[in-house]
Scaffold this motif. Structure first.
Motif, PDB file in Angstrom:
ATOM      1  N   ALA A 157       0.880  -1.360  -0.129  1.00 29.75           N
ATOM      2  CA  ALA A 157       0.156   0.061  -0.199  1.00 29.75           C
ATOM      3  C   ALA A 157       0.788   1.026  -0.303  1.00 29.75           C
ATOM      4  N   GLY A 158       2.388   0.803   0.348  1.00 30.38           N
ATOM      5  CA  GLY A 158       2.743   2.746   0.512  1.00 30.38           C
ATOM      6  C   GLY A 158       4.299   2.837  -0.784  1.00 30.38           C
ATOM      7  N   ARG A 159       3.726   1.844  -2.275  1.00 35.60           N
ATOM      8  CA  ARG A 159       3.984   1.463  -3.078  1.00 35.60           C
ATOM      9  C   ARG A 159       3.945   3.199  -3.833  1.00 35.60           C
ATOM     10  N   GLU A 160       5.010   3.984  -4.634  1.00 37.81           N
ATOM     11  CA  GLU A 160       4.487   3.707  -5.844  1.00 37.81           C
ATOM     12  C   GLU A 160       2.560   4.529  -6.263  1.00 37.81           C
ATOM     13  N   GLY A 161       1.981   4.736  -6.391  1.00 35.94           N
ATOM     14  CA  GLY A 161       0.233   4.390  -6.498  1.00 35.94           C
ATOM     15  C   GLY A 161      -0.861   3.789  -5.328  1.00 35.94           C
ATOM     16  N   GLY A 162       0.198   3.178  -4.355  1.00 39.16           N
ATOM     17  CA  GLY A 162      -0.564   2.789  -3.460  1.00 39.16           C
ATOM     18  C   GLY A 162      -1.764   3.450  -2.683  1.00 39.16           C
ATOM     19  N   PRO A 163      -2.865   3.434  -1.910  1.00 35.11           N
ATOM     20  CA  PRO A 163      -3.401   3.876  -1.708  1.00 35.11           C
ATOM     21  C   PRO A 163      -2.539   4.906   0.121  1.00 35.11           C
ATOM     22  N   LEU A 164      -1.442   4.719   0.143  1.00 34.65           N
ATOM     23  CA  LEU A 164      -0.755   5.315   1.223  1.00 34.65           C
ATOM     24  C   LEU A 164       0.102   6.561   0.392  1.00 34.65           C
ATOM     25  N   ALA A 165       0.292   5.768  -0.748  1.00 35.71           N
ATOM     26  CA  ALA A 165       1.807   6.950  -1.392  1.00 35.71           C
ATOM     27  C   ALA A 165       1.066   8.902  -0.968  1.00 35.71           C
ATOM     28  N   PRO A 166       0.683   8.647  -1.093  1.00 31.55           N
ATOM     29  CA  PRO A 166      -0.601  10.431  -0.459  1.00 31.55           C
ATOM     30  C   PRO A 166      -0.385  10.455   1.103  1.00 31.55           C
ATOM     31  N   ALA A 167      -0.547   9.817   1.521  1.00 37.01           N
ATOM     32  CA  ALA A 167      -0.254  10.103   2.620  1.00 37.01           C
ATOM     33  C   ALA A 167       1.204  10.161   3.191  1.00 37.01           C
ATOM     34  N   ALA A 200       6.019  13.580   4.916  1.00 39.93           N
ATOM     35  CA  ALA A 200       7.209  13.547   4.019  1.00 39.93           C
ATOM     36  C   ALA A 200       8.056  15.244   4.089  1.00 39.93           C
ATOM     37  N   ARG A 201       6.637  16.029   3.318  1.00 40.77           N
ATOM     38  CA  ARG A 201       6.834  17.484   3.239  1.00 40.77           C
ATOM     39  C   ARG A 201       6.501  17.960   4.779  1.00 40.77           C
ATOM     40  N   ALA A 202       6.343  17.204   5.300  1.00 39.43           N
ATOM     41  CA  ALA A 202       6.152  18.184   7.091  1.00 39.43           C
ATOM     42  C   ALA A 202       7.283  17.425   7.470  1.00 39.43           C
ATOM     43  N   THR A 203       7.823  16.659   7.564  1.00 39.49           N
ATOM     44  CA  THR A 203       9.011  16.566   7.953  1.00 39.49           C
ATOM     45  C   THR A 203      10.174  16.997   7.500  1.00 39.49           C
ATOM     46  N   SER A 204      10.112  17.266   6.165  1.00 38.44           N
ATOM     47  CA  SER A 204      11.407  17.962   5.657  1.00 38.44           C
ATOM     48  C   SER A 204      11.202  19.185   6.494  1.00 38.44           C
ATOM     49  N   ARG A 205      10.269  19.910   6.428  1.00 40.06           N
ATOM     50  CA  ARG A 205       9.576  21.517   7.745  1.00 40.06           C
ATOM     51  C   ARG A 205      11.148  21.331   8.470  1.00 40.06           C
ATOM     52  N   ILE A 206      11.089  20.315   9.717  1.00 38.93           N
ATOM     53  CA  ILE A 206      11.325  20.661  11.105  1.00 38.93           C
ATOM     54  C   ILE A 206      12.740  19.981  11.039  1.00 38.93           C
ATOM     55  N   ALA A 207      13.156  18.937  10.107  1.00 38.96           N
ATOM     56  CA  ALA A 207      14.914  17.942   9.875  1.00 38.96           C
ATOM     57  C   ALA A 207      15.169  19.211   9.487  1.00 38.96           C
ATOM     58  N   PRO A 208      16.606  19.489  10.474  1.00 40.87           N
ATOM     59  CA  PRO A 208      17.660  20.171   9.930  1.00 40.87           C
ATOM     60  C   PRO A 208      18.378  19.488   8.583  1.00 40.87           C
ATOM     61  N   PRO A 209      19.709  20.470   7.952  1.00 38.21           N
ATOM     62  CA  PRO A 209      20.202  19.679   6.691  1.00 38.21           C
ATOM     63  C   PRO A 209      20.964  18.712   7.951  1.00 38.21           C
ATOM     64  N   LEU A 263       9.730   5.481  14.834  1.00 39.26           N
ATOM     65  CA  LEU A 263       9.542   4.829  15.907  1.00 39.26           C
ATOM     66  C   LEU A 263       8.177   3.866  15.446  1.00 39.26           C
ATOM     67  N   GLY A 264       8.706   2.442  15.110  1.00 36.34           N
ATOM     68  CA  GLY A 264       7.088   1.705  14.454  1.00 36.34           C
ATOM     69  C   GLY A 264       7.614   2.084  12.764  1.00 36.34           C
ATOM     70  N   CYS A 265       8.905   2.092  12.885  1.00 32.10           N
ATOM     71  CA  CYS A 265       9.072   1.916  11.124  1.00 32.10           C
ATOM     72  C   CYS A 265       8.008   1.300  10.036  1.00 32.10           C
ATOM     73  N   GLY A 266       7.776  -0.400  10.376  1.00 33.95           N
ATOM     74  CA  GLY A 266       7.359  -1.181   9.472  1.00 33.95           C
ATOM     75  C   GLY A 266       7.993  -1.518   8.435  1.00 33.95           C
ATOM     76  N   PRO A 267       6.976  -1.602   7.725  1.00 36.82           N
ATOM     77  CA  PRO A 267       8.343  -1.963   6.202  1.00 36.82           C
ATOM     78  C   PRO A 267       8.792  -1.142   5.605  1.00 36.82           C
ATOM     79  N   ALA A 268       9.248   0.058   6.087  1.00 35.38           N
ATOM     80  CA  ALA A 268      10.041   1.836   5.758  1.00 35.38           C
ATOM     81  C   ALA A 268       9.436   2.048   5.109  1.00 35.38           C
ATOM     82  N   ARG A 269       8.554   2.016   4.306  1.00 35.79           N
ATOM     83  CA  ARG A 269       8.271   2.266   2.763  1.00 35.79           C
ATOM     84  C   ARG A 269       8.162   4.315   3.255  1.00 35.79           C
ATOM     85  N   HIS A 270       7.588   4.738   4.425  1.00 33.17           N
ATOM     86  CA  HIS A 270       7.411   6.181   4.656  1.00 33.17           C
ATOM     87  C   HIS A 270       9.432   6.651   4.824  1.00 33.17           C
TER      88      HIS A 270
END
Length: 219
Positions: free
Chosen positions: A18-28, A33-42, A49-56
């Motif tokens: 579901a997390g692959r490109e085109g899957g229902p979780l991809a938009p999430a 990713a965009r929100a995280t990038s706003r607060i992740a410094p260089p 936590l709870g990374c699952g299969p690491a798609r995100h």
């Protein structure tokens, strides 16, 4: 608590797909990713936590080649599949996945630099309020020691039990969501915390002040 075992191979495979490109979780994952990038410094060092299969994780790390990420998950099959994913994506030099408990992890990073702690679709898997409190206390403990940022993203339990089922019925139309994935998602919403519960626990655990402090462009 959710009725299914999230280390069960079929559920793991469904969630990963579901997390692959085109899957229902991809938009999430795009949104996260965009929100995280706003607060992740260089050059950020991130604990997920709870990374699952690491798609995100792979989605984010592929677009932020400056970051290093350690992902924790209690389910061996999730970690095994996630390691295969990051190897295929060519990011294994910057991403490490380990079997770990999100309710007891802060001391594992003693003496290490941590810039950001993230949790994506993971908090609702915690079976009791005590487990949620333990997880948030560990986040607060690590933040107090490192000054790290915190990014939490999850399903919220809605007021009416039929709301999510009707939403899924409409959202699933025209997607590759399978019947099993729909059932798992409905079960996840039923097991999730509502907004007031989470806000109360954040306050009780010393995390009521969570907010964006700095912004960085998303590549």
């Amino acid at each position: 608590p959710e009725p299914m075992e999230m280390d069960e191979p079929d559920s793991v495979a469904q969630f990963e797909g579901a997390g692959r490109e085109g899957g229902p979780l991809a938009p999430a994952y795009e949104l996260v990713a965009r929100a995280t990038s706003r607060i992740a410094p260089p050059e950020a060092r991130i604990v997920d936590l709870g990374c699952g299969p690491a798609r995100h994780i792979s989605y984010f790390a592929s677009r932020r080649p400056d970051v290093h990420i350690t992902g924790l998950d209690l389910a061996p099959n999730m970690v095994k599949l996630g390691r295969r994913t990051i190897k295929q994506e060519g990011i294994a030099d910057r991403v490490k996945l380990v079997e770990g408990d999100m309710t007891d992890f802060a001391d594992d990073f003693a003496g290490e630099r941590v810039d950001l702690v993230t949790s994506v679709f993971s908090l609702h898997h915690l079976p009791t309020l005590d487990h949620l409190v333990a997880c948030l206390n560990e986040i607060a403990k690590l933040r107090a020691r490192t000054g790290c940022g915190v990014m939490l993203f999850d399903i919220c339990r809605l007021r009416h039990p039929a709301s999510w089922r009707r939403f899924m019925a409409g959202a699933a139309a025209g997607t590759i969501a399978t019947p099993q994935l729909e059932r798992d998602t409905i079960a996840s919403e039923a097991a999730a915390w509502n907004y007031d519960e989470l806000q109360r626990m954040l306050s009780d655990c010393g995390l009521a002040d969570l907010k964006h402090r700095r912004s960085f462009p998303f590549a």
